[in-house]
Design a protein around this motif. Structure first.
Motif, PDB file in Angstrom:
ATOM      1  N   ASN A 254      46.136  44.732  18.482  1.00  0.00           N
ATOM      2  CA  ASN A 254      45.907  43.404  19.075  1.00  0.00           C
ATOM      3  C   ASN A 254      46.760  42.334  18.386  1.00  0.00           C
TER       4      ASN A 254
ATOM      5  N   VAL B 112      52.194  48.484  13.018  1.00  0.00           N
ATOM      6  CA  VAL B 112      52.992  47.442  13.671  1.00  0.00           C
ATOM      7  C   VAL B 112      53.863  46.702  12.651  1.00  0.00           C
TER       8      VAL B 112
ATOM      9  N   LYS C 210      40.101  45.493   9.249  1.00  0.00           N
ATOM     10  CA  LYS C 210      39.121  45.861   8.225  1.00  0.00           C
ATOM     11  C   LYS C 210      39.833  46.386   7.000  1.00  0.00           C
TER      12      LYS C 210
ATOM     13  N   HIS D  31      51.245  53.556  20.465  1.00  0.00           N
ATOM     14  CA  HIS D  31      50.454  52.867  19.446  1.00  0.00           C
ATOM     15  C   HIS D  31      49.911  51.593  20.097  1.00  0.00           C
TER      16      HIS D  31
END
Ligand SMILES: Cc1cc2nc3c(=O)[nH]c(=O)nc-3n(C[C@H](O)[C@H](O)[C@H](O)COP(=O)(O)OP(=O)(O)OC[C@H]3O[C@@H](n4cnc5c(N)ncnc54)[C@H](O)[C@@H]3O)c2cc1C
Length: 266
Positions: free
Chosen positions: A90, A121, A265, A87
């Protein structure tokens, strides 16, 4: 975001590390600390220094990292079979400590629930087991004020809080400006170390039901025009980044004095 921001390393390095701590620091943030001997060589730039975080595709799996050649890692990443491909997302260096033989790095992860569950995450951070492997690929900093900057305008939602906190910590002590930071709740207001003449304006959403970024954008649109020699840094949900840039440009700030980046987004 420019494809290769000016301050991105030309030869970015991949570091392997493992989780050494994970703690909830406020209702919507989990701080995961990673460490390794390799990280003792991490060239921390401060400010909003960011990286690509690689995690095992499933809990308990090993971590297969892509090869990095210059700035190119994507081709090698895509060539890893689906069942092993890590995976990748950022994140910002929330803090870095060189402890001699070992380097430690904190990652402040926003916990965002959708239908009551965490994914990606956020789920990893909340369950991160001590010793789980991670990889981080250095990407440098986005913050890039012109030398003649007279004032700073910093705007973010919670995903950009670690970046803004780092920038506030590292600005010159005589810097002037405003930071508008939207967070999910009043209890997510974190301690920040900021120059005396930079006004920090927290915008908690609390129970208002406002969309993420809405309150920060309203505060920016309602604030005094920054002046043509200012520099702005606007990050967070993609609408906040693009609308924030538009508002600043309409208020007279040249586009090349605005760094904006959609961090995620909705
Ligand atoms: C330079 C940079 C630095 C960043 N630094 C940080 C950081 O320090 N801390 C941090 O938490 N994030 C940070 N982000 C944002 C982070 O990369 C995104 O939130 C990313 O989508 C998380 O990856 P994921 O794989 O967990 O979620 P994805 O698989 O990308 O998304 C899963 C779902 O979660 C939603 N989602 C993703 N992020 C959020 C959010 N913040 N709030 C609500 N819903 C969300 C998506 O819309 C999607 O529906 C940074 C982004 C960039 C570009």
């Amino acid at each position: 975001m420019a494809r290769y921001p000016r301050l991105m390393p030309t030869d970015p390095r991949m570091y392997s590390a493992e989780v050494v701590r994970s703690e909830r620091i406020s209702p919507s943030f989990q701080r995961v600390t990673i460490a390794s001997a390799e990280l003792a060589e991490f060239d921390w730039q401060g400010l909003d220094h960011w990286f690509r975080l690689f995690l095992p595709v499933a809990r308990g799996n090993g971590l297969r990292l892509p090869d990095v050649r210059g700035r190119v890692w994507w081709k090698s990443y895509l060539s890893i079979p689906d069942e092993d491909r890590p995976h990748c997302s950022n994140y910002t260096v929330a803090a870095y400590r060189n402890l001699g033989d070992v380097g430690e790095l904190d990652i402040d992860v926003v916990l965002h629930w959708h239908d009551g569950t965490l994914s990606g995450v956020a789920a990893w951070s909340a369950e991160a087991a001590i010793g789980s492997p991670v990889g981080i690929l250095d990407q440098g900093v986005l913050f890039d004020p012109p030398e003649d900057t007279s004032a700073y305008v910093l705007v973010a939602d919670e995903s950009g809080l670690p970046a803004i906190r780092g920038i506030l910590r590292d600005l010159p002590t005589d810097a002037v400006g405003t930071a508008i930071i939207e967070v999910p709740a009043t209890d997510d207001v974190h301690d920040v170390q900021a120059p005396e003449r930079v006004r920090v304006q927290w915008m908690p959403r609390d129970e208002t039901g406002d969309l993420v970024g809405h309150r920060a954008l309203k505060a920016l649109q309602g604030s005094k025009a920054p002046g043509p020699d200012a520099y702005a840094f606007v990050v967070g949900e993609s609408n906040l980044a693009t609308q924030g840039r538009r508002a600043l440009h309409r208020a007279g700030l040249p586009k090349d004095r605005i760094t904006f980046s959609g961090f995620w987004k909705a």
